[in-house]
Design a protein around this motif. Structure first.
Motif, mmCIF file in Angstrom:
data_model
loop_
_atom_site.group_PDB
_atom_site.id
_atom_site.type_symbol
_atom_site.label_atom_id
_atom_site.label_comp_id
_atom_site.label_asym_id
_atom_site.label_seq_id
_atom_site.Cartn_x
_atom_site.Cartn_y
_atom_site.Cartn_z
ATOM 1 N N SER A 156 -2.750 1.075 3.922
ATOM 2 C CA SER A 156 -2.358 -0.142 4.633
ATOM 3 C C SER A 156 -2.997 -1.338 3.944
ATOM 4 N N VAL A 157 -2.680 -2.536 4.457
ATOM 5 C CA VAL A 157 -3.255 -3.774 3.944
ATOM 6 C C VAL A 157 -4.010 -4.445 5.086
ATOM 7 N N ARG A 158 -5.331 -4.508 4.957
ATOM 8 C CA ARG A 158 -6.145 -5.133 6.007
ATOM 9 C C ARG A 158 -6.167 -6.657 5.849
ATOM 10 N N ALA A 183 0.861 -1.185 0.000
ATOM 11 C CA ALA A 183 0.000 0.000 0.000
ATOM 12 C C ALA A 183 0.896 1.234 0.000
ATOM 13 N N ALA A 199 -7.608 0.884 3.022
ATOM 14 C CA ALA A 199 -6.776 -0.319 3.072
ATOM 15 C C ALA A 199 -7.154 -1.294 1.971
ATOM 16 N N HIS A 200 -6.149 -2.017 1.467
ATOM 17 C CA HIS A 200 -6.426 -3.143 0.581
ATOM 18 C C HIS A 200 -7.213 -4.187 1.357
ATOM 19 N N ASP A 201 -8.235 -4.752 0.722
ATOM 20 C CA ASP A 201 -9.093 -5.712 1.410
ATOM 21 C C ASP A 201 -9.829 -6.542 0.372
ATOM 22 N N PRO A 260 -4.706 -9.952 3.124
ATOM 23 C CA PRO A 260 -3.890 -10.275 1.942
ATOM 24 C C PRO A 260 -4.789 -10.511 0.733
ATOM 25 N N ALA A 299 -5.026 3.634 -0.657
ATOM 26 C CA ALA A 299 -4.556 2.526 0.170
ATOM 27 C C ALA A 299 -3.367 2.975 1.008
#
Length: 567
Positions: free
Chosen positions: A31-33, A14, A216-218, A35, A29
């Protein structure tokens, strides 16, 4: 059959870039919530003659991705790899990375093309597919389908006024939007020694449980469903389970309630924790239903040959068969155009431009149309054909000729401060980054994959409930002659090009109709070409003459470089 399965992480950090799906520049994005994965299943009589289905935790699939995966697999798998039998699809999460298309429009929000994203996606897909290929062993493959009970709140039709225009449906009241969708899920299950090890679920519902205010990526509902099902399979004894939760007819289907009081109900899901919990709940409904179907008694055994056909078709001037166009002999598509309704957005899943701007844009679009259709206009014939195809759409953007409300992008009077996407579009146009480049894909992949007695229509873009049903019925009628007993549809396959509505739905000009870019006969054109492809599959392989060579033209390297993000 021989079958194998695997999954691999899509390793995209992110970096603060806008995500693909909502088209909002602030949806970045940080953060990454959860994978994001590429999940692959390979099935065939031998691995040298195999169907490959790979599903990505992403918002879209692009030709840039597919071309990269094909090149890698040709190098790694050799002559045994058949490009026509590779189906690349996605979950359509709106919380995944963007910037992955060679065409410019859907990258504007990112902003720009991000080569590193495409490289990471190609690597993840190729690794998952090769590992699945190498792990192939004797596997029992079965099929089951079943409807969600009407009381299960898993999905609602978000465009009920358009849906009710279709003559073949039962008109639904605003309180019945949950009944105006395809409530059946289809599941292909894979077992070894009686142990359920992997599955593929097809059910259409947008992956928009998480709104455009999060950062966040999700994987959203489909990603959570896959993770939940894999955890359940592992607890039951599966060694390395893979669960694919792909899309069917999701175009007009929302995971959020649509009906009286819909706005207030959506606003109650404001906190991030509440939205994540809602996505997990929706996922649980899907994962538990898929597992129940896969474990149900008396499923249908899937046995027989693997077969496939893939062709690319230019959709900008395509004549539809009158059989699919209400008997009209000159029903045609046109160059791509986006309507005002597309830019206004959807009321619950994601609003776009302010309503007042939408009203003004409609007035300008209608005045422009009236001027262009006057007999003394120098391009009267061109615009008569364009508007005949686009029908009652209030055209805001002509993606083919790169104009907004009649103005070239480079000289657009709308100031850049109105929206960062407008500013980026004007910047690219003035820099010459769009001069010979397409804004959206127009040469589209049509694919049918046959696995024993199952046929899977792999359609690009987003088909509404009834549009998908009509396409499936058309293809099914052709394939019955070769022993197909079930024809399924998977969408968001191999490319992203907007929406496909029925012609009656199109007249409503809700969001979905505004984003049906090739006009009111788009579905009829898809039915025409897909039935031709189905007829091809009823011929012996040596007698088939469908176009296997046409592909989208690559963008000029210099222009792509000018609109590429520098990380």
């Amino acid at each position: 059959m021989q079958a194998g399965w695997s999954k691999h992480l899509i390793d995209i950090p992110a970096r603060g870039l806008a995500m693909h799906g909502f088209g909002q520049s602030q949806h970045r994005a940080q953060s990454v919530r959860t994978p994001l994965y590429a999940r692959a299943v390979v099935m065939g009589d031998t691995t040298a003659h195999a169907a490959i289905i790979c599903c990505l935790d992403l918002g879209y699939v692009t030709y840039a991705m597919r071309a990269g995966v094909v090149a890698r697999l040709q190098a790694e798998l050799g002559a045994g790899f058949d490009e026509e039998a590779l189906l690349l699809t996605c979950t359509h999460t709106h919380s995944g990375p963007g910037g992955c298309a060679h065409e410019a429009l859907y990258n504007l929000v990112t902003p720009g093309f991000v080569a590193e994203h495409v490289d990471a996606i190609v690597a993840a897909c190729s690794t998952a597919i090769v590992q699945a290929w190498q792990s192939a062993a004797s596997t029992q493959i079965e099929y089951a389908e079943g409807r969600f009970d009407a009381a299960v709140e898993v999905a609602w039709n978000r465009s009920l006024s358009a849906y009710n225009r279709n003559p073949e449906v039962e008109a639904r009241a605003p309180t019945q939007s949950h009944l105006a969708i395809e409530r059946a899920m289809q599941v292909i299950s894979l077992r070894r020694n009686g142990q359920l090890e992997a599955l593929i679920s097809l059910f259409g519902v947008h992956a928009t449980c998480l709104g455009n205010d999060l950062r966040a990526h999700d994987g959203d509902n489909k990603g959570y469903a896959a993770a939940q099902a894999e955890a359940a399979l592992q607890r039951a004894g599966a060694a390395a389970p893979v669960a694919i939760f792909a899309q069917a007819t999701a175009g007009d289907v929302s995971p959020h309630y649509h009906g009286p009081g819909q706005g207030a109900r959506r606003r109650r899901l404001k906190a991030e924790a509440d939205q994540v919990a809602y996505a997990q709940h929706n996922a649980r409904l899907q994962s538990e239903h898929a597992l129940a179907l896969a474990r149900a008694p008396a499923p249908m055994a899937v046995e027989g040959d693997i077969d496939a056909a893939l062709t690319y078709v230019d959709f900008t001037q395509l004549r539809a068969d009158p059989v699919f166009a209400d008997g009209i002999a000159d029903a045609c598509t046109s160059e791509p155009c986006h309507g005002v309704a597309f830019f206004v957005g959807t009321p619950v899943d994601g609003l776009g431009m302010p309503k007042a701007l939408g009203v003004g844009a409609r007035l300008i679009a209608r005045a422009l149309k009236a001027r262009r259709l006057k007999s003394d206009h120098p391009q009267h014939a061109h615009y008569r054909a364009l508007y005949a195809a686009q029908g009652n759409k209030d055209v805001l953007m002509e993606a083919g000729s790169q104009r907004v409300l009649g103005q070239p992008l480079a000289t657009l009077k709308l100031p850049g401060w109105v929206d960062p996407v407008v500013a980026e579009m004007k910047r690219q146009a003035r820099a010459g980054a769009l001069t010979h480049s397409a804004l959206v894909p127009t040469v589209l992949p049509l694919q049918i994959l046959i696995i024993g007695s199952l046929a899977l229509i792999a359609a690009p873009g987003e088909f509404t409930t009834v549009a998908g049903a009509r396409l499936r019925q058309s293809v099914d009628a052709c394939l019955r002659a070769r022993g197909i007993t079930r024809t399924l549809i998977c969408t968001y396959c191999n490319e992203y090009m907007g929406y496909v509505t029925t012609q009656p739905e199109y007249q409503q000009q809700n969001y979905e109709g505004g984003h049906t870019i090739f006009g009111q006969w788009t579905l009829a054109a898809f039915q025409t070409r897909f039935t031709q492809l189905a007829a091809t599959l009823c011929q012996p392989p040596g007698a088939r003459s469908h176009d296997r060579t046409t592909r989208p033209a690559p963008p000029p390297a210099q222009e792509l470089a000018q609109r590429t993000a520098r990380l």
